[in-house]
Design an enzyme around this catalytic site. Structure first.
Site, PDB file in Angstrom:
ATOM      1  N   LYS A  54       0.843  -1.212   0.000  1.00 37.24           N
ATOM      2  CA  LYS A  54       0.000   0.000   0.000  1.00 37.24           C
ATOM      3  C   LYS A  54       0.869   1.248   0.000  1.00 37.24           C
ATOM      4  O   LYS A  54       0.605   2.211  -0.722  1.00 37.24           O
ATOM      5  CB  LYS A  54      -0.938  -0.014   1.215  1.00 37.24           C
ATOM      6  CG  LYS A  54      -2.115  -0.967   1.043  1.00 37.24           C
ATOM      7  CD  LYS A  54      -2.863  -1.210   2.334  1.00 37.24           C
ATOM      8  CE  LYS A  54      -3.929  -2.294   2.119  1.00 37.24           C
ATOM      9  NZ  LYS A  54      -4.521  -2.789   3.351  1.00 37.24           N
ATOM     10  N   GLN A  98      -4.843  -1.495   9.564  1.00 36.97           N
ATOM     11  CA  GLN A  98      -4.820  -2.847   8.986  1.00 36.97           C
ATOM     12  C   GLN A  98      -5.453  -3.855   9.952  1.00 36.97           C
ATOM     13  O   GLN A  98      -5.071  -3.932  11.122  1.00 36.97           O
ATOM     14  CB  GLN A  98      -3.364  -3.238   8.683  1.00 36.97           C
ATOM     15  CG  GLN A  98      -3.199  -4.557   7.982  1.00 36.97           C
ATOM     16  CD  GLN A  98      -3.744  -4.567   6.552  1.00 36.97           C
ATOM     17  OE1 GLN A  98      -3.552  -3.626   5.791  1.00 36.97           O
ATOM     18  NE2 GLN A  98      -4.448  -5.625   6.203  1.00 36.97           N
ATOM     19  N   ASP A 121     -11.259   3.259   4.046  1.00 34.09           N
ATOM     20  CA  ASP A 121     -11.610   1.838   3.982  1.00 34.09           C
ATOM     21  C   ASP A 121     -13.129   1.642   3.950  1.00 34.09           C
ATOM     22  O   ASP A 121     -13.611   0.561   3.622  1.00 34.09           O
ATOM     23  CB  ASP A 121     -11.062   1.115   5.231  1.00 34.09           C
ATOM     24  CG  ASP A 121     -10.017   0.078   4.882  1.00 34.09           C
ATOM     25  OD1 ASP A 121      -9.880  -0.250   3.697  1.00 34.09           O
ATOM     26  OD2 ASP A 121      -9.344  -0.401   5.815  1.00 34.09           O
TER      27      ASP A 121
END
Ligand code: NDP
Length: 295
Positions: A54, A98, A121
């Site tokens: 990422k 994460q 997200d």
């Protein structure tokens, strides 16, 4: 019939090139780079690889990447404090924590602490509610990537029968809402569904997000259907090696489907591209700028 292969890798590469152009335009107008902060708690090998990927993709798109790696024994309060700092940082447009988090940390509390306008997200309950209510907001990256692939394949989704196998907050549920927003007739199947074969068999669009290797067989698929396989499962292969397979038996399904995503190289590459897209959208929002059409 042999299905067309939906090349998510190529689609994602094109999208990322476009995002790099838009990011350059943003820098010219705002005088700063769009910024994405990624937080990793612990040393989970797969998560560490994702976080590294990422960061690299963010920088390759001309955006600023801020990676925070915290020890596995980090207290929830310390993670919440970091999230609060990132919420307040004007250089940070998107925040991604994460998952999974270590057991001493309540993931829901952390997700709820992220500013919904930096929740790239799309996991915050406010963004989940916006999606369910048909309002603008951030949509989880993997299902939004699946929708982009579907729209590339189908000019019109309205009226099509769709089945989403899996009902997680990360993939299944948001995917179902996105398809409903496109006026598909949506069935959501899960581990308690009694007639999974029947639900898949009548679908023009099958999205599999289960995590069970090759659960969905070729003879379940309606001839000509479009199959989007989100599953990533590592199984044993010859000579002590392993390989990745999806939730759909690819070799069988490609003989029946109209189009199908491979694993790897289908949905997987879309997730990071859409994360960058969401971060760019957030950056425009934060600067009061209108994001270019089609982003
Ligand atoms: P979860 O484990 O959170 O959810 C799995 C879902 O599948 C659940 O709703 C579960 O039902 C359902 N399910 C499990 N077994 C069966 C079965 N035998 N029949 C029907 N339904 C079943 O997984 P995720 O949604 O997070 O991920 C799904 C897959 O997608 C995984 O392989 C994951 O690795 C992959 N993935 C890929 C991404 C990418 O970038 N390509 C991103 C995210 C995930 P129930 O709710 O009843 O338990």
């Amino acid at each position: 019939m042999t299905a067309a292969i939906i090349d998510g890798k190529a689609f994602a590469a094109t999208l990322r090139a476009r995002l790099a152009e838009v990011a350059a335009g943003f820098v010219a107008r705002a005088g700063r780079k769009p910024g994405l902060a990624v937080v990793l708690v612990g040393e989970d090998a797969a998560s560490s690889v994702y976080v590294g990927a990422k960061g690299k993709a963010t920088e390759a798109a001309g955006m600023a990447s801020f990676t925070h790696r915290l020890p596995a024994d980090t207290a929830e309060a310390d993670l919440l404090a970091l999230v609060a700092t990132l919420n307040a940082d004007p250089a940070v447009d998107g925040i991604l924590v994460q998952l999974p988090l270590p057991p001493q940390i309540d993931s829901n509390a952390v997700i709820a602490a992220i500013d919904p306008d930096k929740d790239v997200d799309g996991f915050h309950p406010i963004n989940a509610g916006r999606l369910a209510s048909g309002l603008p907001g951030f949509v989880p990256c993997t299902p939004l990537g699946c929708l982009m692939l579907l729209k590339d394949r189908h000019e019109h989704l309205a009226g099509l029968e769709a089945v989403v196998v899996g009902r997680s907050n990360i993939v299944g549920k948001p995917m179902a809402h996105l398809l409903l927003r496109e006026s598909c007739t949506v069935t959501i199947a899960h581990s308690r569904t009694r007639d999974l074969f029947g639900a898949v068999r009548r679908a023009d669009i099958v999205v599999a997000a289960v995590g069970v290797p090759e659960l969905i067989r070729g003879d379940w698929i309606k001839p000509g259907a479009t199959v989007i396989d989100v599953g990533i499962n590592r199984i044993d292969a010859d000579e002590g090696k392993t390989r990745l397979v999806g939730d759909v038996a690819f070799a069988e399904a490609r003989e029946v489907a109209g189009a199908i995503t491979p694993v790897p190289g289908g949905v997987g590459p879309m997730t990071i591209a859409v994360l960058l897209r969401n971060t760019l959208v957030a950056a425009h929002l934060h600067e009061g700028l209108v994001a270019p059409d089609g982003l």
